[in-house]
Design a protein around this motif. Structure first.
Motif, PDB file in Angstrom:
ATOM      1  N   LYS A 190       0.847  -1.175   0.000  1.00 25.49           N
ATOM      2  CA  LYS A 190       0.000   0.000   0.000  1.00 25.49           C
ATOM      3  C   LYS A 190       0.884   1.226   0.000  1.00 25.49           C
ATOM      4  N   THR A 196      -3.557   0.835  -2.707  1.00 23.19           N
ATOM      5  CA  THR A 196      -3.015  -0.515  -2.827  1.00 23.19           C
ATOM      6  C   THR A 196      -2.400  -0.723  -4.206  1.00 23.19           C
ATOM      7  N   GLU A 220     -12.425  -7.895  -8.678  1.00 28.29           N
ATOM      8  CA  GLU A 220     -11.709  -6.615  -8.646  1.00 28.29           C
ATOM      9  C   GLU A 220     -11.717  -6.031 -10.045  1.00 28.29           C
ATOM     10  N   SER A 248      -9.250  -3.504  -4.155  1.00 29.13           N
ATOM     11  CA  SER A 248      -9.937  -3.055  -2.941  1.00 29.13           C
ATOM     12  C   SER A 248      -9.195  -3.495  -1.670  1.00 29.13           C
ATOM     13  N   SER A 249      -8.380  -4.538  -1.780  1.00 24.05           N
ATOM     14  CA  SER A 249      -7.544  -4.888  -0.628  1.00 24.05           C
ATOM     15  C   SER A 249      -6.193  -5.363  -1.145  1.00 24.05           C
ATOM     16  N   ILE A 250      -5.234  -5.485  -0.235  1.00 29.29           N
ATOM     17  CA  ILE A 250      -3.888  -5.876  -0.657  1.00 29.29           C
ATOM     18  C   ILE A 250      -3.867  -7.400  -0.834  1.00 29.29           C
TER      19      ILE A 250
END
Ligand code: GDP
Length: 472
Positions: A190, A196, A220, A248-250
């Motif tokens: 990030k 990210t 994603e 949206s997330s790592i």
């Protein structure tokens, strides 16, 4: 759809200070793809070069930690490994570890004998030391290729690149740029400014901006793709690494990027340790002194495969090797440092410490018994009937009525999908739900939703049985 030749993906391993980083730098400086040499490049975990009108991809995270991390998740990223050994220093502990990783994975490899410009360089010595560790070079009784190089003077670098290309040609590496997308996350994190990021190495198909993808099964969208020079990339084809922003997330390293939600399920090895799956017991043995190492190796049953054995405390590298090979670690009269113990827990690797030989042998007998009798350690926890099916966000969820005991999730829990008395599948469960909430357990006569990992061919009317695997 047509298979085409693709660039080889090359990783570098070897002992610390033997010149892995220097070699990667030397290779990069001479021939960066797109003529960006001299420009500012960012470390994105991999880079490509042009050499003799061909492209080569180098993984820029030297060492076997990243390599094993990916492999432990079932992702085969590397086509060819360069094992670097410094000519003035010879085979050292991490060289040996690298050899174990390479040979247990069966990946193609080339030896680069580096630092040949050093006054203390002794190439013959390196070659015979390698032979002592089962690396038999051409001219030394084997067929592993070696090149002599200097990352400092650049001597031999082109020979190394030629050899890599030759090896790639023999392997006939192919992929279909128009085929089904598959890529692997080789680096992620990030950034305060951009959010990210993940470096994805495309293995098949192509990645384009705005494309919708599944990263380890979650949906994603690709927002921005950049190369190592942070230039926007319009399309990433097989063997190309790109930095993708805006997930949206790592994602974890080794996460599979695919055009459908299912591909990664086939590739990732089981999450819970299911000893029943593997008949052969594999171990990594660490002992205090050479004497006890020899005694133990001599007294272990012949059905055990010793993946590696060594003297000294258990290391992080042992844990990674254990995970990738599906071994357990037996520590005899040696310490297991706290950090190593923690790593073993997050990687689902069993380490058992012993002080007395017969206790170790007794334990091994127990494990062998369970391997020979795969259901001996399963204890039934409960049963549920599948009464409904829901499709939510691409997941097919089984609505269940718990009829006996409880349905539980967690470590060492096994599920069987039963139809007409037969086991249809042994599915893995991503989550257990009541309404929208995630729960850990549901007792009879409650109702719950099961979200499976991957495609599970369940039907309404099937039974789910839930088992606890007892530790051995
Ligand atoms: P790594 O730990 O394997 O990545 O090793 P490095 O690339 O950091 O190199 C360790 C040290 O060896 C550095 O001081 C390098 O400058 C030096 N070095 C690396 N390759 C060569 C070489 O071919 N010749 C000489 N003389 N020094 C080298």
């Amino acid at each position: 759809m047509a298979m085409q030749s693709r660039p080889p993906v090359v990783a570098i391993m070897g002992h610390v200070d033997h010149g892995k980083t220097s070699l990667l730098d030397a290779i990069r400086k001479t021939n960066v793809a797109g003529g960006e040499a001299g420009g500012i490049t960012q470390h994105i975990g991999a880079y490509q070069i042009e050499y003799n009108k061909r492209t080569l991809t180098f993984l820029d995270t030297p060492g076997h930690a990243a390599f094993s991390k990916m492999r432990s998740r079932g992702a085969k990223v590397t086509d060819i490994v360069i094992l670097v050994v410094a000519a003035d220093d010879g085979v050292k502990p991490q060289t040996i570890e690298s050899i174990q990783h390479i040979q247990s994975s069966g990946v193609e490899y080339i030896v680069a004998i580096n630092k040949i410009d050093m006054p203390g360089a002794n190439i013959i010595n390196v070659k015979s030391q390698l032979a002592e560790h089962n690396v038999f070079l051409e001219g030394f009784g084997g067929n592993v290729s070696a090149v002599e190089v200097s990352a400092k003077t650049k001597q031999g670098i082109n020979d190394l690149l030629d050899l890599i290309l030759l090896t790639a040609d023999v392997k006939d590496l192919q992929a279909d740029p128009d085929g089904d997308l598959k890529g692997v996350v080789i680096e992620s994190g990030k950034d305060a400014h951009t959010g990210t990021y993940a470096t994805v190495l495309v293995q098949n198909g192509s990645l384009v901006p705005r494309q919708e993808v599944f990263v380890d099964g979650s949906k994603e969208r690709i927002r921005l793709m950049q190369d190592a020079a942070l230039k926007t990339v319009p399309k990433a084809t097989p063997s190309m690494p790109v930095r993708v922003q805006g997930f949206s997330s790592i994602p974890v390293i080794g996460a599979i990027v695919a055009s459908t939600s299912q591909i990664h399920e086939m590739e990732t090895p089981s999450e819970a340790v299911t000893p029943a799956g593997d008949k052969m017991l594999k171990v990594i043995l660490k002992t205090d002194v050479v004497g006890s190492q020899e005694a133990l190796v001599g007294s272990l049953p012949a059905t055990i495969e010793i993946i590696a054995s060594g003297v000294g405390e258990v290391t992080e590298s042992d844990v990674l090797l254990a995970q990738t090979t599906g071994s357990r670690i037996l520590a005899f009269n040696v310490k297991v440092p706290k950090s190593v113990d923690e790593l073993s827990q997050t990687h689902n690797v069993k380490i058992k410490a012993y002080k007395i030989i017969y206790e170790m042998l007794e334990d091994i007998d127990k494990v062998l018994f369970v391997l020979a009798n795969p259901h001996a350690n399963e204890e039934v926890l409960g049963k549920a009937e599948i009464t409904a099916q829901f499709d939510i966000k691409g997941d097919r969820i089984a609505g269940c009525k718990v009829t006996e005991g409880e349905i539980k999730r967690g470590q060492n829990i096994l599920y069987k999908l039963i139809r007409a008395g037969e086991i249809i599948a042994t599915p893995k469960i991503r989550s257990l739900k009541t309404g929208k909430a995630d729960i850990e357990t549901m007792k009879a006569p409650g109702e719950c939703g099961l979200v499976f990992r991957g495609t599970v061919p369940f039907k309404i009317g099937d039974t789910i049985e839930c088992y606890q695997l007892k530790e051995v």
